[in-house]
Design an enzyme around this catalytic site. Sequence first.
Site, PDB file in Angstrom:
ATOM      1  N   ASP A 139       0.832  -1.197   0.000  1.00 17.81           N
ATOM      2  CA  ASP A 139       0.000   0.000   0.000  1.00 17.81           C
ATOM      3  C   ASP A 139       0.875   1.258   0.000  1.00 17.81           C
ATOM      4  O   ASP A 139       0.791   2.103  -0.906  1.00 17.81           O
ATOM      5  CB  ASP A 139      -0.919  -0.046   1.225  1.00 17.81           C
TER       6      ASP A 139
ATOM      7  N   ARG B 116      -6.030  12.417 -11.955  1.00 21.51           N
ATOM      8  CA  ARG B 116      -5.638  12.300 -10.551  1.00 21.51           C
ATOM      9  C   ARG B 116      -5.480  10.843 -10.118  1.00 21.51           C
ATOM     10  O   ARG B 116      -5.255  10.577  -8.934  1.00 21.51           O
ATOM     11  CB  ARG B 116      -6.691  12.972  -9.663  1.00 21.51           C
ATOM     12  N   LYS B 117      -5.663   9.901 -11.060  1.00 20.11           N
ATOM     13  CA  LYS B 117      -5.650   8.473 -10.713  1.00 20.11           C
ATOM     14  C   LYS B 117      -4.389   7.791 -11.243  1.00 20.11           C
ATOM     15  O   LYS B 117      -4.031   7.967 -12.414  1.00 20.11           O
ATOM     16  CB  LYS B 117      -6.898   7.816 -11.319  1.00 20.11           C
TER      17      LYS B 117
END
Lengths: 158, 158
Positions: free
Chosen positions: B66, B124-125
């Site tokens: 993550d 933004r991804k």
Amino acid sequence: MTEKAFQDYYPDDLSYCYGCGRLNEQGLQIKSYWDGDETVCLFQPRPYHTAVPGYVYGGLIASLIDCHSTGTAAAAAFRQEGRDMSSLPARRFLTAALHVDYLRPTPIDSTLEIRARIKEIKGRKVVVESTLSARGVVCARGEVVAIQMPDDFQLKSG
Amino acid sequence: MTEKAFQDYYPDDLSYCYGCGRLNEQGLQIKSYWDGDETVCLFQPRPYHTAVPGYVYGGLIASLIDCHSTGTAAAAAFRQEGRDMSSLPARRFLTAALHVDYLRPTPIDSTLEIRARIKEIKGRKVVVESTLSARGVVCARGEVVAIQMPDDFQLKSG
């Protein structure tokens, strides 16, 4: 609650998981219970479990979903066999796949409630879906594919 | 390595993440770097990061994937803009979705190597795929959908 949690039935040598092992003194030591056909786990994040200030770290959310789901898989396996979790042989599950959708920031100053249900149980494989909520609002959704640990799984001293 | 890690460029108020914040004293404080078009992070599990004895806890693996992936997303955003990570405005990413496939038990007595690459970057991804290896063997695969943090994201004191 006075009943024993799923994790209280794990054999001692399988009770050192950082997330759910009752014998891991530095770990999270989560506790999971049946609530009808769902399972539930409550967890209070520590102040240092931050992502950005005020919100819970996503890795903790993934960890809670992971361990609560493998515990749920074990409990479901016993229930399917019509056995109490204190009976032998023990059933423990490993995570084959973990998926988490983070829906919104999770406030750190609240008790987290992870609720899980069995999506599929077939042979040694159990699929568990779950939600993680804070103050009654679902903040994350999880899905775990859990596989029953082989009886000959080789334990090593850490 | 003498170069600064991605995480060393995060603004102070966004450096308290349990996984990657350099100012979170209880946290993992991972460090990520470019290696060509890939990014790399090395991490030594602590003895208590166990799943079953001898093997790494899956929640730690999810956490490393993550945080290394959101760091990679930030670095990729700067690189796409042709800017150094020390320049303003800062770019930080939140995890929208995390997927981990656990391929085999991960030995705890070895340095873990997480390598990531950009699968997609659009607006933004950023989608980041990764592997986690021990002793040269891939033990887990990850995919993270990271979304750039809104400029008006409200920080709260924990």
